[in-house]
Structures are given as C-alpha cells and as structure tokens.
Write an enzyme that holds these catalytic residues in place. Sequence first.
Site, PDB file in Angstrom:
ATOM      1  N   CYS A  44       0.832  -1.207   0.000  1.00 64.50           N
ATOM      2  CA  CYS A  44       0.000   0.000   0.000  1.00 64.50           C
ATOM      3  C   CYS A  44       0.869   1.261   0.000  1.00 64.50           C
ATOM      4  O   CYS A  44       0.572   2.221  -0.704  1.00 64.50           O
ATOM      5  CB  CYS A  44      -0.935   0.011   1.202  1.00 64.50           C
ATOM      6  SG  CYS A  44      -2.119  -1.340   1.196  1.00 64.50           S
ATOM      7  N   GLY A  45       1.923   1.236   0.796  1.00 64.45           N
ATOM      8  CA  GLY A  45       2.838   2.377   0.837  1.00 64.45           C
ATOM      9  C   GLY A  45       3.455   2.648  -0.527  1.00 64.45           C
ATOM     10  O   GLY A  45       3.528   3.798  -0.972  1.00 64.45           O
TER      11      GLY A  45
END
Length: 151
Positions: A44-45
């Site tokens: 996600c990052g």
Amino acid sequence: MLEIGNKAPDFTLYATPDQQLKLSELKGKKVVIAFYPADWSPVCGDQMALYNEMLSFFRKYNAELIGVSVDSKWCHLAFTQDRKLHFPLLADYEPKGSVSKAYGIYDEVEGHSQRAIFIVDEQGIIQWNYLSPVGLNPGADGIFEALKGLN
C-alpha cells in the site's frame, strides 16, 4: 464489485481529523478512487507513493485522486505526513468499511478494503474499474490508459 455504467455511490468521509470530503463535491471532474487495505503495509505504501509521484499526470486528465481505506483519520494523517502525500486519504473507519461495502469490495474475512480502483466520470458514473490481488501493486498504467480513453 460495482460495474462500469453504475452510478458511483456518494459518500462523505474524513480527509483530515477535522475536514470531510464528499464525492459529489468533485462533480465536474473525473475521480480516481483507489481503495487499499491499510496504511503502513509495504504494498500500500508503494502504491500510494507511486500515485503521489504521478499527480501531475492525473491532473492532466482533469482527474482528482483519492485513496480510501478503513484506517482512522489519525492513522491517515500520520501516514500522509510520513510519506509526504499530496492527495487525500479518506477514512472509511466508522461504520467500518461502509463505503467499501457500497462499492462491493470489502473483505469481510480480513476486515479491510480489497485493492480496487474506480474511475468516476464528471457525471458520477463509473467508467473503469480494476480489482488487484491484495499483495500486488497495480501500478498506474491501466489508470492512465482508461483516462486517456475518456478524453
């Protein structure tokens, strides 16, 4: 998962601890809604960092980008500051996952959003969607191809 041609469900979610964003306020622009499982996860990052780097390309297509996960507004604030993100992350926190459920991409077993992307046109109609495996960064190529096709 909501299909192309459906009206995008409107929602109001926290973008900061004291400000909310309503999808219908963005009418007249294309909106890329990137649902993702959780702040602070490696995939996600990376996905949000990539989209942050590509903001000028989204705007070239008159498109606004918003991220949505079930994390709290406080978690989003810390994640946004840490990653130096320049687009809103919206907290689908309480009732947990209500917007993700409305879009048909809530994972009841894991208790978070699936990794899904929707492009909503200027009239609020879904024009493109993509469901990615949770462990893979979907990148941005598909989004830009879809945006290009809408111009």
